[in-house]
Design an enzyme around this catalytic site. Structure first.
Site, short mmCIF file in Angstrom:
data_model
loop_
_atom_site.label_atom_id
_atom_site.label_comp_id
_atom_site.label_asym_id
_atom_site.label_seq_id
_atom_site.Cartn_x
_atom_site.Cartn_y
_atom_site.Cartn_z
N HIS A 30 -15.16 0.37 24.39
CA HIS A 30 -13.96 -0.14 25.04
C HIS A 30 -12.68 0.20 24.27
CE1 HIS A 30 -13.54 -3.47 22.10
NE2 HIS A 30 -14.87 -3.43 22.09
N ASP A 31 -11.62 0.46 25.02
CA ASP A 31 -10.26 0.64 24.48
C ASP A 31 -10.13 1.85 23.57
OD1 ASP A 31 -8.97 -1.95 25.52
OD2 ASP A 31 -10.67 -2.74 24.39
N GLY A 72 -15.17 0.23 19.37
CA GLY A 72 -13.98 -0.07 20.15
C GLY A 72 -12.69 0.24 19.44
#
Length: 278
Positions: free
Chosen positions: A126-127, A144
Site C-alpha cells: 500500500h501507498d 508500504g
C-alpha cells in the site's frame, strides 16, 4: 465501437456492473473484475485474475494467471476507506503478483509507472510509488510507503523495508534485505544489504555518457570517503564541486533530501573484512 474493438470476455469470467473496459480488452477464463475498476485499451487478463477495489490499469498491460490487483492493504490502520491503485501503461504482471490499494491515513493511492515488469509472486504494498521501467524479479517484496525510482532492478527474493526510497537506476541484488534508502545508480548486495558501488551496467544501458559515468564514479568515492565528515556534508561539497553536472547533482540532492530512513552505505571495518574472507 466496432466489433473488433469490443472487449472480449470469456463466459466464465465475472465483470461486475460499473466496471469500465477500454477497446480491445481481453478477459480470460474465471477472471473477476470489480465494479470500481477501470481497464484501459488492449489490456489482457489471462485467467483467474482478480482486479478489485478502486483500481485503474493502463493500456497495453498484460496480467498473467492468479494475480490479485487492488485488494485491501495489509495494514491494521485500514478501515475500509475508498483508496486507489493506479497501474500505468504497457506493464507485464506475471503469475501470482499482488498489488494493494493505499490507506486513508497516508497517500491514499498506490502508483505503478509505465513499462514495468513484475515477475511471479512479487508484491507491491500500500501507498508505494514506482517509476517507469522498473523490474521486480520473482518473490520481490516491498513494504508500504516505499518509493522506487525509474529503471530500478530488484533481484529475486529481495525485500525493501517500508518507507524506504530507492533512487533511479539502482540495482538491488537477489535476497538482499534493504532497510535504508539507496542512492540513485547504487548497486546493493548482501543478505543485510550494503552498497557495493554503482550500477555501471544500468548506467550504460540507459545511454549515459562516459563523462557523466566517470563524474559519478569520482563523486561516489568522495561521498563515502572515510574523511571524518558527515555524509550530508560530503554531499554538500559535491554540489559545490560539480555545479554543472546533472547526475552528480541528482545524487547529492538525494542524500540531502528529507527521509524517514538512513542510507545503505559501503561496508567498512570488520564486516568488510568478513565479506572479503579475511
Amino acid at each position: 465501437m466496432t466489433k473488433s474493438q469490443s472487449p472480449s470476455i470469456h463466459p466464465t469470467a465475472l465483470v461486475e456492473t460499473g466496471a469500465e473496459l477500454g477497446k480491445g480488452v481481453r478477459i480470460g477464463p474465471f477472471c473477476h473484475v470489480g465494479p470500481h475498476v477501470v481497464i484501459g485499451d488492449d489490456v489482457e487478463l489471462m485467467s483467474h485474475v482478480v482486479v478489485t477495489g478502486d483500481t485503474a490499469i493502463g493500456a497495453g498491460t498484460r496480467v498473467f494467471p492468479h494475480a490479485v490487483l487492488g485488494a485491501e492493504p495489509q495494514n491494521t490502520a485500514y478501515r475500509g476507506e475508498r483508496t486507489k491503485l493506479v497501474i500505468g501503461r504497457n506493464n507485464t504482471i506475471r503469475e501470482g503478483v499482488t498489488m494493494h490499494i493505499g490507506t486513508g491515513n497516508a497517500r491514499g493511492e498506490t502508483i505503478v509507472g509505465d513499462n514495468c515488469m513484475f515477475l511471479a509472486y512479487s508484491h507491491v504494498a500500500h501507498d508505494c510509488v514506482l517509476g517507469d521501467y522498473v523490474t521486480f524479479s520473482n518473490n520481490v517484496m516491498i513494504g508500504g510507503h516505499t518509493t522506487i525510482g525509474d529503471r530500478v532492478i530488484i533481484g529475486g527474493g529481495a525485500g525493501v523495508h517500508q518507507f524506504c526510497t530507492v533512487g533511479h537506476h539502482a540495482f538491488i541484488g537477489g535476497i538482499a534485505a534493504v532497510v535504508n534508502d539507496v542512492i540513485p545508480y547504487g548497486m546493493v548486495v548482501g543478505s543485510r544489504a550494503y552498497l557495493a558501488g554503482l550500477n555501471l551496467v544500468g548506467m550504460k544501458r540507459s545511454g549515459m555518457s562516459r563523462d557523466n559515468i566517470n563524474a559519478l564514479r569520482h563523486a561516489y568515492k568522495e561521498l563515502f570517503a572515510d574523511n571524518g565528515r558527515p555524509l550530508r556534508e560530503n554531499a554538500q561539497r559535491l554540489l559545490a564541486d560539480y555545479p554543472d553536472n546533472e547526475p552528480v547533482r541528482d545524487l547529492a540532492e538525494f542524500v540531502l533530501s528529507d527521509s524517514k530512513r538512513k542510507f545503505v552505505t559501503p561496508l567498512t571495518g570488520r564486516r568488510a573484512r568478513l565479506e572479503d574472507g579475511i
